[in-house]
Motif scaffolding. Sequence first.
Motif, PDB file in Angstrom:
ATOM      1  N   ALA A   1       0.844  -1.195   0.000  1.00  0.00           N
ATOM      2  CA  ALA A   1       0.000   0.000   0.000  1.00  0.00           C
ATOM      3  C   ALA A   1       0.885   1.252   0.000  1.00  0.00           C
ATOM      4  O   ALA A   1       0.630   2.218  -0.724  1.00  0.00           O
ATOM      5  CB  ALA A   1      -0.924  -0.013   1.215  1.00  0.00           C
ATOM      6  N   GLU A   2       1.938   1.203   0.780  1.00  0.00           N
ATOM      7  CA  GLU A   2       2.863   2.326   0.922  1.00  0.00           C
ATOM      8  C   GLU A   2       3.495   2.717  -0.419  1.00  0.00           C
ATOM      9  O   GLU A   2       3.639   3.903  -0.711  1.00  0.00           O
ATOM     10  CB  GLU A   2       3.937   1.891   1.911  1.00  0.00           C
ATOM     11  CG  GLU A   2       4.816   2.977   2.483  1.00  0.00           C
ATOM     12  CD  GLU A   2       5.918   2.339   3.338  1.00  0.00           C
ATOM     13  OE1 GLU A   2       5.572   1.553   4.267  1.00  0.00           O
ATOM     14  OE2 GLU A   2       7.101   2.586   3.046  1.00  0.00           O
ATOM     15  N   ILE A   3       3.855   1.727  -1.207  1.00  0.00           N
ATOM     16  CA  ILE A   3       4.507   2.055  -2.488  1.00  0.00           C
ATOM     17  C   ILE A   3       3.497   2.138  -3.636  1.00  0.00           C
ATOM     18  O   ILE A   3       3.860   2.346  -4.784  1.00  0.00           O
ATOM     19  CB  ILE A   3       5.617   1.032  -2.858  1.00  0.00           C
ATOM     20  CG1 ILE A   3       5.046  -0.385  -3.066  1.00  0.00           C
ATOM     21  CG2 ILE A   3       6.728   1.036  -1.808  1.00  0.00           C
ATOM     22  CD1 ILE A   3       6.030  -1.371  -3.692  1.00  0.00           C
ATOM     23  N   GLY A   4       2.211   1.954  -3.323  1.00  0.00           N
ATOM     24  CA  GLY A   4       1.185   2.036  -4.349  1.00  0.00           C
ATOM     25  C   GLY A   4       1.222   0.872  -5.326  1.00  0.00           C
ATOM     26  O   GLY A   4       0.949   1.026  -6.523  1.00  0.00           O
TER      27      GLY A   4
ATOM     28  N   TYR B   1       8.441  -3.811  -8.888  1.00  0.00           N
ATOM     29  CA  TYR B   1       7.627  -2.597  -9.018  1.00  0.00           C
ATOM     30  C   TYR B   1       8.299  -1.435  -8.297  1.00  0.00           C
ATOM     31  O   TYR B   1       8.381  -0.325  -8.841  1.00  0.00           O
ATOM     32  CB  TYR B   1       6.220  -2.835  -8.460  1.00  0.00           C
ATOM     33  CG  TYR B   1       5.383  -1.583  -8.497  1.00  0.00           C
ATOM     34  CD1 TYR B   1       4.847  -1.130  -9.695  1.00  0.00           C
ATOM     35  CD2 TYR B   1       5.176  -0.827  -7.340  1.00  0.00           C
ATOM     36  CE1 TYR B   1       4.112   0.045  -9.746  1.00  0.00           C
ATOM     37  CE2 TYR B   1       4.438   0.350  -7.385  1.00  0.00           C
ATOM     38  CZ  TYR B   1       3.905   0.777  -8.583  1.00  0.00           C
ATOM     39  OH  TYR B   1       3.196   1.948  -8.629  1.00  0.00           O
ATOM     40  N   ALA B   2       8.769  -1.676  -7.092  1.00  0.00           N
ATOM     41  CA  ALA B   2       9.432  -0.624  -6.312  1.00  0.00           C
ATOM     42  C   ALA B   2      10.631  -0.067  -7.077  1.00  0.00           C
ATOM     43  O   ALA B   2      10.855   1.138  -7.116  1.00  0.00           O
ATOM     44  CB  ALA B   2       9.857  -1.152  -4.947  1.00  0.00           C
ATOM     45  N   ARG B   3      11.393  -0.974  -7.704  1.00  0.00           N
ATOM     46  CA  ARG B   3      12.563  -0.543  -8.465  1.00  0.00           C
ATOM     47  C   ARG B   3      12.160   0.272  -9.692  1.00  0.00           C
ATOM     48  O   ARG B   3      12.744   1.298 -10.004  1.00  0.00           O
ATOM     49  CB  ARG B   3      13.400  -1.746  -8.904  1.00  0.00           C
ATOM     50  CG  ARG B   3      14.320  -2.271  -7.811  1.00  0.00           C
ATOM     51  CD  ARG B   3      15.341  -3.241  -8.374  1.00  0.00           C
ATOM     52  NE  ARG B   3      14.723  -4.450  -8.923  1.00  0.00           N
ATOM     53  CZ  ARG B   3      14.559  -5.590  -8.232  1.00  0.00           C
ATOM     54  NH1 ARG B   3      14.946  -5.659  -6.978  1.00  0.00           N
ATOM     55  NH2 ARG B   3      13.982  -6.627  -8.787  1.00  0.00           N
ATOM     56  N   SER B   4      11.117  -0.179 -10.389  1.00  0.00           N
ATOM     57  CA  SER B   4      10.690   0.517 -11.602  1.00  0.00           C
ATOM     58  C   SER B   4      10.182   1.917 -11.259  1.00  0.00           C
ATOM     59  O   SER B   4      10.316   2.856 -12.028  1.00  0.00           O
ATOM     60  CB  SER B   4       9.585  -0.276 -12.318  1.00  0.00           C
ATOM     61  OG  SER B   4       8.363  -0.141 -11.633  1.00  0.00           O
TER      62      SER B   4
END
Length: 139
Positions: A68-71, A131-134
């Motif tokens: 949730a935090e990183i969407g 996803y976080a990296r992208s």
Amino acid sequence: MIWKEKYKIGVPEIDGQHEELFARVTTFVQTLRSDKPWEDKVAKVNETLEFMKDYVVTHFQDEEAYQAEIGYPYLEKHREVHNNMVAYVAAVSEEYEKEGYKEELMQQFGGRLLAWLINHVVAEDQKIAEYARSKEVTQ
Ligand SMILES: [Fe+2]
Ligand SMILES: [Fe+2]
């Protein structure tokens, strides 16, 4: 199964939980497959079920909070998969309480936990890190 650095998603709390899950599932399956006496197997089943019932719930909450935090766009789908696993662990636990130790049920449980590590922790959870990296790249 041995925990590997490459399975990390880069969030220390969650990586620590995954590592712990790997260790627990691995010793559980090893004990079941060993020729240890029946009492040892029962003790391991009790320990593992008790552990899993709380730990997966906590782990899933933490992991979903991070998503949730990183969407993370697939949070709802991911949550569904988590909920299925929680329900499965509860069902096994219930059957175990009712029927006691049954080799077949426990072998099945061990197999499903291993499959979970391979298909979910190693594969599906990695997508969160991707996803976080992208996101970092495009920001
Ligand atoms: Fe996970
Ligand atoms: Fe997950």
